[in-house]
Every structure is written in C-alpha cells, then in structure tokens.
Design a protein around this motif. Structure first.
Motif, PDB file in Angstrom:
ATOM      1  N   UNK A  20       0.810  -1.224   0.000  1.00  0.00           N
ATOM      2  CA  UNK A  20       0.000   0.000   0.000  1.00  0.00           C
ATOM      3  C   UNK A  20       0.848   1.280   0.000  1.00  0.00           C
ATOM      4  N   UNK A  21       2.013   1.267   0.638  1.00  0.00           N
ATOM      5  CA  UNK A  21       2.845   2.482   0.565  1.00  0.00           C
ATOM      6  C   UNK A  21       3.307   2.671  -0.887  1.00  0.00           C
ATOM      7  N   UNK A  22       3.719   1.577  -1.523  1.00  0.00           N
ATOM      8  CA  UNK A  22       4.166   1.671  -2.925  1.00  0.00           C
ATOM      9  C   UNK A  22       3.018   2.184  -3.808  1.00  0.00           C
ATOM     10  N   UNK A  23       1.832   1.642  -3.581  1.00  0.00           N
ATOM     11  CA  UNK A  23       0.671   2.081  -4.386  1.00  0.00           C
ATOM     12  C   UNK A  23       0.357   3.556  -4.137  1.00  0.00           C
ATOM     13  N   UNK A  24       0.322   3.927  -2.846  1.00  0.00           N
ATOM     14  CA  UNK A  24      -0.046   5.310  -2.517  1.00  0.00           C
ATOM     15  C   UNK A  24       0.979   6.290  -3.095  1.00  0.00           C
ATOM     16  N   UNK A  25       2.244   5.938  -3.052  1.00  0.00           N
ATOM     17  CA  UNK A  25       3.285   6.821  -3.606  1.00  0.00           C
ATOM     18  C   UNK A  25       3.117   6.943  -5.124  1.00  0.00           C
ATOM     19  N   UNK A  26       2.843   5.816  -5.755  1.00  0.00           N
ATOM     20  CA  UNK A  26       2.647   5.826  -7.216  1.00  0.00           C
ATOM     21  C   UNK A  26       1.454   6.709  -7.567  1.00  0.00           C
ATOM     22  N   UNK A  27       0.357   6.514  -6.866  1.00  0.00           N
ATOM     23  CA  UNK A  27      -0.859   7.272  -7.180  1.00  0.00           C
ATOM     24  C   UNK A  27      -0.667   8.765  -6.930  1.00  0.00           C
ATOM     25  N   UNK A  28       0.145   9.096  -5.896  1.00  0.00           N
ATOM     26  CA  UNK A  28       0.350  10.513  -5.572  1.00  0.00           C
ATOM     27  C   UNK A  28       1.499  11.126  -6.378  1.00  0.00           C
ATOM     28  N   UNK A  29       2.178  10.295  -7.168  1.00  0.00           N
ATOM     29  CA  UNK A  29       3.307  10.801  -7.952  1.00  0.00           C
ATOM     30  C   UNK A  29       4.480  11.215  -7.065  1.00  0.00           C
ATOM     31  N   UNK A  30       4.640  10.523  -5.924  1.00  0.00           N
ATOM     32  CA  UNK A  30       5.738  10.837  -5.005  1.00  0.00           C
ATOM     33  C   UNK A  30       6.791   9.737  -5.132  1.00  0.00           C
ATOM     34  N   UNK A  31       8.002  10.129  -5.467  1.00  0.00           N
ATOM     35  CA  UNK A  31       9.070   9.125  -5.614  1.00  0.00           C
ATOM     36  C   UNK A  31       9.685   8.828  -4.260  1.00  0.00           C
ATOM     37  N   UNK A  32       9.737   7.548  -3.919  1.00  0.00           N
ATOM     38  CA  UNK A  32      10.393   7.139  -2.669  1.00  0.00           C
ATOM     39  C   UNK A  32      11.203   5.869  -2.935  1.00  0.00           C
ATOM     40  N   UNK A 285      -3.708  -0.300   6.910  1.00  0.00           N
ATOM     41  CA  UNK A 285      -2.632  -0.073   5.949  1.00  0.00           C
ATOM     42  C   UNK A 285      -3.065   0.660   4.667  1.00  0.00           C
ATOM     43  N   UNK A 286      -4.262   0.344   4.167  1.00  0.00           N
ATOM     44  CA  UNK A 286      -4.701   0.966   2.906  1.00  0.00           C
ATOM     45  C   UNK A 286      -4.715   2.485   3.026  1.00  0.00           C
ATOM     46  N   UNK A 287      -5.427   2.962   4.040  1.00  0.00           N
ATOM     47  CA  UNK A 287      -5.605   4.400   4.189  1.00  0.00           C
ATOM     48  C   UNK A 287      -4.420   5.048   4.908  1.00  0.00           C
ATOM     49  N   UNK A 288      -3.816   4.318   5.851  1.00  0.00           N
ATOM     50  CA  UNK A 288      -2.666   4.882   6.571  1.00  0.00           C
ATOM     51  C   UNK A 288      -1.504   5.137   5.611  1.00  0.00           C
ATOM     52  N   UNK A 289      -1.350   4.278   4.610  1.00  0.00           N
ATOM     53  CA  UNK A 289      -0.250   4.464   3.648  1.00  0.00           C
ATOM     54  C   UNK A 289      -0.418   5.779   2.895  1.00  0.00           C
ATOM     55  N   UNK A 290      -1.656   6.118   2.601  1.00  0.00           N
ATOM     56  CA  UNK A 290      -1.902   7.394   1.909  1.00  0.00           C
ATOM     57  C   UNK A 290      -1.516   8.559   2.808  1.00  0.00           C
ATOM     58  N   UNK A 291      -1.817   8.438   4.086  1.00  0.00           N
ATOM     59  CA  UNK A 291      -1.442   9.487   5.040  1.00  0.00           C
ATOM     60  C   UNK A 291       0.084   9.584   5.151  1.00  0.00           C
ATOM     61  N   UNK A 292       0.758   8.439   5.209  1.00  0.00           N
ATOM     62  CA  UNK A 292       2.236   8.445   5.294  1.00  0.00           C
ATOM     63  C   UNK A 292       2.839   9.142   4.071  1.00  0.00           C
ATOM     64  N   UNK A 293       2.315   8.805   2.910  1.00  0.00           N
ATOM     65  CA  UNK A 293       2.862   9.390   1.673  1.00  0.00           C
ATOM     66  C   UNK A 293       2.599  10.902   1.635  1.00  0.00           C
ATOM     67  N   UNK A 294       1.437  11.321   2.121  1.00  0.00           N
ATOM     68  CA  UNK A 294       1.166  12.774   2.164  1.00  0.00           C
ATOM     69  C   UNK A 294       2.179  13.487   3.053  1.00  0.00           C
ATOM     70  N   UNK A 295       2.507  12.872   4.185  1.00  0.00           N
ATOM     71  CA  UNK A 295       3.485  13.506   5.093  1.00  0.00           C
ATOM     72  C   UNK A 295       4.869  13.554   4.430  1.00  0.00           C
ATOM     73  N   UNK A 296       5.256  12.472   3.777  1.00  0.00           N
ATOM     74  CA  UNK A 296       6.566  12.439   3.107  1.00  0.00           C
ATOM     75  C   UNK A 296       6.613  13.518   2.014  1.00  0.00           C
TER      76      UNK A 296
END
Ligand code: NDP
Length: 315
Positions: A20-32, A285-296
């Motif tokens: 889910x972190x990988x998915x959320x980063x991909x969807x948000x266009x955030x490279x990690x 994990x599904x929704x928390x990953x999106x929150x983590x990616x937003x913070x990053x």
C-alpha cells in the motif's frame, strides 16, 4: 535522490504496508525508495522512519539523518517513553480509516446505551408490554472528552444523529452542532449532564486518572461510559464502585491499564461492563499508507508536517 523510507512497524503488517505504501506513492506521484527490512539499510541514510513501538527499532542513535518519525499509532504515550532524537519531528497517525472506525464504534455503543438495547437482548423486560420508551436522541445528553481528530469526528456524527452533544478539550474549540467547553469548569458542566460519556483523550500526565471518584460522582444517576481513549484515564476502583452501587448503568471499556486485560480482572464478566479488546479502531494499511505518503510529500516540498506531537504536552 528519492527519499529513503524504512518500515519499522509490526512484522505481521509488513506485506500490507509494502503493497500500500508503494501504491499510494505511485498514485500521488511521489518518488520514494521503500525498504521493509532494517537489516538491509544503513540507518544513517534513512530519511523517514515509519514507526510502531512494537517494531524492530528501539535504538534511534544510528538514524542520524531522519527528517521525521512517522508513527503508525495515534496514541503516542509509549513512543514518548523511548529515547527519541530531540530534534526530529514525531508525527502521530491521523488517517481516514482510523477515524471512520472510531465513529462506528462510538456511535454503535452510544446507540446501544441510549436505546438500552441490552435489556431487550437479555429479555429483562420480562414480557411486559407498555414499559415506556427511550427518550429521543435529541433529548439525550452525550459528553465527549477530547475534541481532537477522533473526538471531533465522533461528536459531529453524534450531533448529526440528533444527540445533544457537549465536548471538552484543553483549548477552546468550535465544532458545528456541538457545545464546546474547556477548563475545569467546562469539564464539570459536561460531566453534570452527560448521560453517556465518551472518553477520547490521549494519555498524558494531565489526563491520567482524570475520571476519578470525585468526577464520576458528578455524572447523572444511571450514566453510561464508553472509554475508547486509554485505560489509565479512569480510576478503575472508583468506576467499579459506582457500577456496583448502580450509580452508573454501564461501562463499555476498550482500553485498560494492562493489555490484554488480565484473567480474573473484575471487568471480565461484570454485568455492567462490556470489555472489547482494544478494537475500537485501528490504523488500516490501505488508508494509513496514503497518510504516510502525504506527510513524506510535505517533507520533501519543505512544508511543515501535520499532526506533529507536542512532546511537552505529551500528545
Ligand atoms: P488528538 O491529539 O487529535 O486529540 C486529543 C484531544 O484531547 C484534543 O482535543 C486535546 O485538546 C484533548 N486534550 C488533551 N489533553 C487534555 C487535557 N489535559 N485536558 C483537556 N483536553 C485535553 O488525538 P486523537 O483524537 O487522534 O486520539 C485521541 C486518543 O484516542 C489517542 O491519544 C489514543 O489514546 C486513543 N485511540 C484509541 C484507539 C482505540 O482503538 N481504542 C485508536 C486510536 C486512538 P486540544 O484540542 O485543546 O489540544
């Protein structure tokens, strides 16, 4: 180079967070660069530590370049006992799944007590017809201690369900449809009216045993309690005494001083207590990953993080 993110949460959740972190980063266009295993990284290169106290990291000293510690937990009292680096922001978990789960739990248990559903499940009305009706929600006072992310969401939903909701927080608040109070006098006003009292405070030195015998005695006769905050918010001997005496009708308890609640504890099997095993809500994990990616993403843009823990206040 893309920031290095190390997952240091529960091993059991590792696969879900990896996906889910990988998915959320991909969807948000955030490279990690995401690493799921402490053994595979040089801690000095880690930018963001996704952290739970029950994970593999206990020594923060080798993590010399952290931009933030991203807690997977909303309640951080145990994380604050660890030797955290003083100058690294500790970000607590705020995410939609956690909030929505808490709304379901709180509204469910408030409705149960409001309608006194138990007496019908147990058949206590003994076949009598015409025993009377519960009041309408609009005539039922509900108090919510703690008007943060979770308390506010629950108070708003209870108000939308027509309850007369009063909320209490450290600082003055304004929540549509909710009478918001602060300070000792505000607390006394909430307690004096709360036929159903919901606790959604964090555990800090100021909130420990906040609901003591004196304050329990301020609640109306027959009041119910729903504690989804933390166990030590309540003086348990005082609560049990009030339940035994019939001063309070019921307590729904999700959190305890010691978890799991020890076998033989008086709450187990008490006719006026419902024990739920710290399941009021969970970081998902599904929704928390999106929150983590937003913070990053905020950190990488040089913007301040949201929901940073105030270590002096303890939440
Ligand atoms: P927040 O930090 O967003 O909100 C905390 C609220 O408590 C704020 O309104 C704050 O006041 C108030 N508060 C803190 N100290 C005091 C005080 N001394 N006097 C009066 N009010 C005070 O937290 P969340 O809403 O996200 O979470 C609340 C708690 O819920 C967590 O700390 C955790 O312990 C618990 N929790 C339980 C779960 C479960 O499954 N049972 C799941 C997730 C969380 P102010 O607004 O003025 O700062």
């Amino acid at each position: 180079m893309a920031p290095l993110v190390l997952y240091a949460g529960k091993p059991a959740d590792r696969a879900a967070y990896e996906r889910h972190i990988a998915r959320a980063a991909r969807e948000a266009g955030v490279e990690i660069r995401l690493c799921m295993d402490l053994a595979e990284v040089d801690p000095a290169e880690v930018d963001y530590l996704v952290f739970a106290g029950s994970g593999p990291v206990s020594d923060f000293a080798p993590f010399t370049n952290l931009k933030a510690i991203l807690s997977l937990w909303a309640g951080v009292e145990n994380i604050l006992k660890l030797p955290l680096p003083a100058d690294v922001p500790l970000v607590r978990m705020v995410e939609d799944g956690l909030t929505l789960g808490m709304i379901d739990y709180v509204v469910g248990h408030v409705m149960r007590h409001h309608l006194d559903i138990d007496q019908y499940i147990e058949g206590n009305f003994a076949g009598e017809w015409g025993v009377g009706y519960p009041p309408l929600a609009r005539d039922r006072h509900v108090g919510v201690l703690g008007l943060g992310t979770l308390g506010t969401a629950c108070a708003e939903r209870l108000a939308a369900n027509d309850f007369r909701v009063s909320g209490w927080s450290r600082s003055e608040k304004s929540v549509p449809g909710v009478r918001c109070l602060a300070g000792e006098e505000g607390l006394e006003r909430v307690l004096a009216e709360a036929e159903i009292l919901v606790l959604l405070l964090p555990l800090t030195p100021d909130t420990t045993r906040l609901l003591d015998a004196h304050r329990i005695a301020m609640l109306p006769q027959g009041a119910c309690i729903v504690n989804a905050g933390r166990g030590p918010l309540i003086d348990h001997d005082a609560l049990l005494a009030a339940l035994d005496a019939g001063r309070l009708r019921h307590a729904t308890m999700d959190v305890f001083d010691i978890e799991p609640l020890p076998a033989g504890h008086r709450y187990w099997g008490h006719p006026r207590v419902t024990v739920t095993p710290h399941i009021a809500s969970a970081t998902r994990p599904e929704t928390a990953s999106e929150s983590l990616v937003r913070q990053i993403a905020r950190g990488e843009r040089g913007e301040p993080f949201t929901n940073v823990v105030d270590r002096a206040l303890g939440y």
